[in-house]
Scaffold this active site. Structure first.
Site, mmCIF file in Angstrom:
data_model
loop_
_atom_site.group_PDB
_atom_site.id
_atom_site.type_symbol
_atom_site.label_atom_id
_atom_site.label_comp_id
_atom_site.label_asym_id
_atom_site.label_seq_id
_atom_site.Cartn_x
_atom_site.Cartn_y
_atom_site.Cartn_z
ATOM 1 N N ASP A 124 15.807 18.610 82.235
ATOM 2 C CA ASP A 124 15.152 17.879 81.554
ATOM 3 C C ASP A 124 15.851 16.464 81.178
ATOM 4 O O ASP A 124 16.385 16.078 80.237
ATOM 5 C CB ASP A 124 14.877 18.517 80.105
ATOM 6 C CG ASP A 124 13.888 18.023 79.089
ATOM 7 O OD1 ASP A 124 13.247 17.046 79.550
ATOM 8 O OD2 ASP A 124 13.989 18.079 77.827
ATOM 9 N N GLU B 20 7.697 12.268 87.109
ATOM 10 C CA GLU B 20 7.947 11.732 85.929
ATOM 11 C C GLU B 20 9.573 11.420 85.452
ATOM 12 O O GLU B 20 10.379 12.174 85.670
ATOM 13 C CB GLU B 20 7.226 12.835 84.983
ATOM 14 C CG GLU B 20 7.572 12.334 83.464
ATOM 15 C CD GLU B 20 6.753 13.363 82.367
ATOM 16 O OE1 GLU B 20 6.095 14.069 82.719
ATOM 17 O OE2 GLU B 20 7.463 13.516 81.357
ATOM 18 N N ARG C 234 16.410 28.399 84.031
ATOM 19 C CA ARG C 234 15.373 27.469 83.653
ATOM 20 C C ARG C 234 15.123 26.507 84.779
ATOM 21 O O ARG C 234 14.143 26.270 84.972
ATOM 22 C CB ARG C 234 15.883 26.578 82.519
ATOM 23 C CG ARG C 234 14.813 25.703 81.911
ATOM 24 C CD ARG C 234 15.313 25.016 80.677
ATOM 25 N NE ARG C 234 14.596 23.763 80.443
ATOM 26 C CZ ARG C 234 14.703 22.840 79.430
ATOM 27 N NH1 ARG C 234 15.346 23.296 78.341
ATOM 28 N NH2 ARG C 234 14.163 21.737 79.302
ATOM 29 N N LYS D 42 0.268 18.983 78.649
ATOM 30 C CA LYS D 42 1.493 19.882 78.443
ATOM 31 C C LYS D 42 0.928 21.210 78.148
ATOM 32 O O LYS D 42 0.397 21.446 76.954
ATOM 33 C CB LYS D 42 2.439 19.240 77.609
ATOM 34 C CG LYS D 42 3.517 19.948 77.256
ATOM 35 C CD LYS D 42 4.604 19.389 76.338
ATOM 36 C CE LYS D 42 5.910 20.264 75.978
ATOM 37 N NZ LYS D 42 6.845 19.343 75.039
ATOM 38 N N GLU E 87 6.915 24.893 75.688
ATOM 39 C CA GLU E 87 7.539 24.593 74.394
ATOM 40 C C GLU E 87 6.568 24.936 73.184
ATOM 41 O O GLU E 87 6.421 24.080 72.303
ATOM 42 C CB GLU E 87 8.111 23.105 74.437
ATOM 43 C CG GLU E 87 9.249 22.930 75.445
ATOM 44 C CD GLU E 87 9.791 21.710 75.479
ATOM 45 O OE1 GLU E 87 9.318 20.859 74.773
ATOM 46 O OE2 GLU E 87 10.980 21.582 76.002
ATOM 47 N N ARG F 256 1.434 18.715 83.582
ATOM 48 C CA ARG F 256 2.815 18.738 83.659
ATOM 49 C C ARG F 256 3.328 19.996 83.968
ATOM 50 O O ARG F 256 2.758 20.979 83.422
ATOM 51 C CB ARG F 256 3.333 18.311 82.235
ATOM 52 C CG ARG F 256 3.016 16.750 81.849
ATOM 53 C CD ARG F 256 3.669 16.473 80.734
ATOM 54 N NE ARG F 256 4.837 15.834 80.558
ATOM 55 C CZ ARG F 256 5.950 16.454 79.728
ATOM 56 N NH1 ARG F 256 5.663 17.313 78.861
ATOM 57 N NH2 ARG F 256 7.090 15.628 79.793
ATOM 58 N N LYS G 75 8.751 16.352 86.339
ATOM 59 C CA LYS G 75 10.019 15.742 86.112
ATOM 60 C C LYS G 75 10.845 15.761 87.228
ATOM 61 O O LYS G 75 10.988 16.591 88.046
ATOM 62 C CB LYS G 75 10.628 16.345 84.979
ATOM 63 C CG LYS G 75 9.802 16.446 83.507
ATOM 64 C CD LYS G 75 10.637 17.042 82.208
ATOM 65 C CE LYS G 75 9.718 16.887 81.221
ATOM 66 N NZ LYS G 75 10.711 16.929 79.832
ATOM 67 N N GLU H 56 16.211 9.432 75.846
ATOM 68 C CA GLU H 56 16.503 10.476 75.005
ATOM 69 C C GLU H 56 17.809 10.979 75.000
ATOM 70 O O GLU H 56 18.448 11.207 74.130
ATOM 71 C CB GLU H 56 15.397 11.651 75.219
ATOM 72 C CG GLU H 56 15.612 13.075 74.354
ATOM 73 C CD GLU H 56 14.532 13.979 74.740
ATOM 74 O OE1 GLU H 56 13.546 13.681 75.497
ATOM 75 O OE2 GLU H 56 14.653 15.088 74.003
#
Lengths: 672, 672
Positions: free
Chosen positions: A357, A379, A328, A274, A278, A311, A352, A385
């Site tokens: 997300d 992914e 985003r 990653k 972030e 990623r 993803k 979550e």
């Protein structure tokens, strides 16, 4: 011949998940011949021997002796290393495997079929995985992270690998875990969190022995180990002045370090990274792009057959919420589409499934269609979550099936699963040291279904669910418990979707922990996840005509389908469009009434789940086969929480939109 | 004669706050006679000796020698133990104290006046504190709490008492702290958090030595030590089966335990208790009321002259946000008003100044007028939990002055300060182990002003501010820096009010840490702090006519003043009324336009503060007396954050209400 005893079935205090002793009755009560060499064939022999010990059958080595089942490596090269041919004729069931891993998967296919594998004749059928790598990413930390804990986004207790900064002394549970993974087709595990903190970085170097120990436990079940690494490792571990991927010293450091990894773990799978995401370090710091970044690791891994999973989750997490032109959703495509063709063959771009997300409903990421000359992995998130955190029943396979089956270029084109054959299917694991593995006992089904869909994306999620129920609750075969479980779980994702954020708009969760409703929780933050609700309407305008232009990242027909209010699917309406509350959906209801209706019905469905479970308990009391008392109580307690939480979602979302829109419920139900 | 060296002035790396060496120049350059016995008189002698060593004066003991200043204990009994008579005649300034503590406070009064104390003749004036107990509550933990840290709601680093579970080995900073407290008139400190966790409970028993060590450091400056205790102590520490306050065993346990406390700390002040509040144990568990609870502790303390501070902060923190009939503002009055007359003489009911929780603007709590037969202390919050967390300049004395001067029964009636003479004034401390004591260097002024107002509630906050500036920045006397500090700080509370929650409605902060805006952050939570904004209006209807009836808890005239939209003060409008956005305020603007206007102007004022500070820096460069470089940089950095945060407040609050109301800004400024 070595016959290691399978480590798992009788681990004290640990639920057997989908491999209870009863699941081996059909095999264990028969005469079985196993032919093949090596560690995986030995595992198969040991599994059969153990089943026979339980149920009175016989493990044979002499092919001349009469037998009911023959498991053989070799003779089916077209099935590939992991595939096998399954047939039944002349009273003998046969698994003819392309390689030792195929033997293992063939064994578990027979387990899954149970008595049916020994019934009517079966013409030879070839079974092989659709996707080469079927992988779980553990977000486990070595140290307990002050905010994220032992397992980031973990809802099932501690890590099965580490505890309070140290490797677990007893790794027998890891062996058992590998067995469960093999039984649903998973063949790779990344052992540590993609947010690689200081202690965890050292798994690459002086703590590599801990990775080797995990690999040793998983190897007998055909599961290879991967490692999340920090892009800054040449600086933080190597003491170099730079991690610039084009720097010769950096390239040499990665090559040297990787060589040492393979000297310790010869079948090591590769790295997961990653980067520039972030707050994680990445190539941008050196003016390099993500192909440069991925390739330096790929080159280090190539001599050993390893891969790097790089990623694509790269976006600006310090966005200005006032600025509606930044989106985003666009970020991964903006960053990665231009790099197509520049990645090494052993660099896998891991995307993803959706552009934001892991929300309960997102469109498929446009990146998946945008990098045809790049090996790509998709992914998913098995850890819940954003889907109830393993406190809510939310069987995710129906969502995953929709994603995997989504045809990226329209009805005649290739699907997401087709594209992912280059890289594979990856998911964040939902497993911890909880006695039920997954916190919520019914969340086991998500782990199982992930493996099954990664092997065969065309499977019907409801059928996979029934497979899981049949294996996990064998005593409930055909009874009311089985029907109750199916009723509770099969539609649970759509139920969850109904009582949470409406029409694909996403988020509306409490910041930080992401559990429970907070409609404006992210609305004025830098995280790029907004709904833009005002007194007139709600939703994000991502059209080319008037919005962020995100729809233009899709190929036809989807760029047009999503662009137009007339054709955009209702369930994604607010992801792509800002509409007035009075906008009419395809079923004739307005957006505002749809919000009220789905939230009332979602909460009602959650309450109905609980009622169904209570009745299943009654079955236990009246002499029908039921579930263990402890498991029943755990699920009941969690259903209480789900019902409470669903009502809270209902009331908060409805109150929020009522206060904004001023529109009363058409059916006069209370709004606060 | 023992002359302990004052521990404080030269602590390495610690800012001297309002007692720099320069502050002692007037005394230290003169001939001073000190007469009196005991530890406090010794302290005064040591202070004078130290000042003389710095500035060339002389400390005398022979009353026959010529002197400029005479400090004498005795001869002014009407001044009381802590009071003194200050006069100047015949070239001699005299402090004649009612008791040793009066000598100490007299000394610091002379320090405060500086050269002015040695100028023109001064007729004898009696000085004595308006309030008997002027107390700081430390919310310090012994262990680092996993959520709240070493100091709950602490914004100035660690605790000066404990670190990581252990008492600090070097307590010299505590001595220095006591010196600062004495210099502004504070005479009591509760050393630990009212949320008493397991380790902290033991300060009452086997860790009592740590309390004694702190008491030993504070004693020379006339500061007595109090302890927060858990109501459940008889169970958790004593091993009893109950903490029922009417149980004989429980009464005996408290008596025995308290006797041991006084054997160790003879001048121990007493207990502080948060009971039945936010999850803390209390008498409700035994079907007893809060008078029962407080009295069992009061009885244990009475033989030794101790008091119990029993907090009235009792409310339901698991309220249903849907239920608009429950009103947290009512809770303290509902619980405590019926108990008036039932508390022991040494039980002090400690009431937060407002009915909710330390917001920047609340009405005065109706409890203060409702328990005339009860000793009552008023609690303020010097730590800036809801007022900028010591990142924002927010000089709170103007708010406290308004509270203390508020006449509870109308213009002719007694004030809050009058009522608090029974118990005193208490505040949560803003001090930690930060080099500037308070994180933000300018937050020192709040601590200083709290002490000064507790001594003399009628003081003008602007004059107190100038006192503090003069003491803290002596080299800036009269110059542009002094004016800059005054300009930045004097109106800073109203500036903070402008850019945060409007018109008294409160909260709108991020849940948990309470920093920064989140308009709906508490709107759908169980905490009882709501604004009820919808597309038509905003505010909480607390009237008797149509709301929760909270206005009825006030005596006349306030019950009528607050009840009526015509008379309710604008700044409390949304605390008492739910009004449409078009409601017109007394200045002719609508509520919605007021929200926009104040948020634009508040953010502008924050930016102006920074500009003023930058100019003050320029003064330093151009040769004017300035502030130390480190302090200047710290304040500048914090002002950057304040400007950023104020803009964020402005834009989020304005965007929120624009999206709800649909009303544009009358002046066309951007709304998002």
């Amino acid at each position: 011949m070595s016959t290691p005893h399978p480590a798992g079935p009788e681990l004290d205090g640990v639920h057997p998940a989908w491999l209870p002793q009863e699941a081996f009755r059909a095999i264990g009560s028969r005469r079985t011949l196993v032919r093949g060499d090596g560690v995986l064939a030995d595992t198969v022999r040991a599994e059969v021997a153990y089943a026979c010990a339980l149920h009175g059958g016989v493990l044979l080595t002499d092919p001349e002796k009469p037998h009911d089942l023959a498991l053989t490596v070799g003779g089916a090269p077209h099935a590939g290393e992991e595939g096998f041919v399954l047939a039944r004729a002349d009273g003998v069931t046969s698994v003819t495997a392309g390689g030792p891993a195929g033997l293992l998967y063939g064994l578990f296919e027979v387990v899954r079929r149970g008595e049916a594998a020994f019934g009517a004749d079966l013409p030879a059928g070839t079974h092989r995985p659709a996707l080469p790598r079927r992988m779980l990413d553990h977000w486990d930390n070595v140290d307990v992270h002050p905010v994220m804990g032992q397992v980031e986004r973990g809802y099932a207790g501690g890590s099965i690998f580490w505890r309070d900064g140290e490797p677990r002394a007893d790794l027998s549970r890891v062996r058992t875990y590998g067995r469960l993974l093999a039984a649903c087709g998973i063949n790779a595990v990344a052992v540590n969190n993609v947010n690689v903190h200081a202690t965890e970085e050292r798994l690459l170097t002086d703590r590599l022995g801990e990775v080797a120990a995990i690999a040793a436990e998983l190897r007998p079940y055909g599961v290879r180990v991967h490692l999340s690494v920090s892009f800054a490792s040449p600086v933080t571990l190597g003491g170099l002045g730079t991690a610039d991927p084009l720097d010769d010293g950096v390239r040499a450091w990665w090559a040297r370090t990787t060589e040492r990894v393979y000297a310790t773990v010869p079948d090591f799978g590769g790295y997961v990274v990653k980067a520039d995401s972030e707050g994680r370090p990445g190539p941008f710091a050196y003016g390099r792009d993500h192909a440069d970044g991925a390739n330096v690791l790929a080159d280090a891994l190539a001599p050993f057959g390893g891969v790097v999973h790089w990623r694509a989750f790269v976006y600006d997490h310090r966005q200005d919420w006032r600025d509606r032109s930044t989106d985003r959703a666009r970020a991964a495509h903006d960053h990665f589409a231009p790099l197509d063709g520049r990645f090494r063959d052993n660099a896998i771009v891991q995307v993803k499934y959706g552009p934001i997300d892991f929300q309960p409903r997102e469109p498929v990421s446009p990146v998946i269609a945008a990098v045809p000359r790049t090996r790509l992995a998709v992914e998913l998130q098995v850890t819940q979550e954003y889907t109830g955190q393993q406190k809510h029943v939310c069987y995710l396979a129906p969502m995953w099936r929709e994603v995997l089956g989504f045809r990226l270029w329209g009805p005649e084109g290739r699907s997401v699963a087709d594209v992912a054959t280059g890289g594979g299917l990856v998911a964040v694991s939902n497993v911890g040291d909880d006695p039920y593995w997954t916190g919520h006992p019914l969340a086991q089904a998500n782990l199982y279904a992930f493996g099954r869909l990664a092997w065969a994306p065309e499977l019907d999620p409801a059928a996979v669910l029934d497979e899981w129920i049949g294996l996990t609750f064998p005593s409930a075969a055909g009874g009311p418990l089985r029907r109750a479980l199916h009723d509770i779980m099969d539609g649970s994702w759509r139920t969850y979707e109904r009582y949470t954020a409406p029409l694909g708009v996403g988020f509306m969760v409490r910041p930080g922990h992401h559990y429970g409703p907070d409609v404006d929780g992210y609305e004025y933050t830098p995280w790029g996840t907004y709904h833009f609700a005002d007194r007139d309407g709600v939703g994000v305008d991502r059209t080319r005509a008037t919005g962020t232009g995100f729809t233009g990242q899709y190929p036809l027909p989807w760029s047009e389908v999503y662009e137009s209010l007339d054709t955009c699917p209702d369930e994604l309406l607010l992801f792509f469009h800002h509409v007035p509350y009075g906008h009419v959906l395809s079923d004739g209801t307005t957006v505002i009434q749809h919000i009220y209706d789905t939230h009332f019905s979602g909460a009602e469905e959650a309450a109905a789940m609980r009622a169904t479970w209570e009745k299943a308990a009654a079955a236990d009391i009246t002499g029908e086969p039921g579930v263990p008392v402890g498991l029943h109580a755990r699920v009941r307690e969690l259903l209480d929480e789900q019902v409470r939480s669903a009502r809270e979602w209902r009331d908060q979302v409805n109150a929020y939109f009522f206060r904004k829109s001023g529109v009363p419920d058409a059916h006069g139900r209370p709004l606060h």
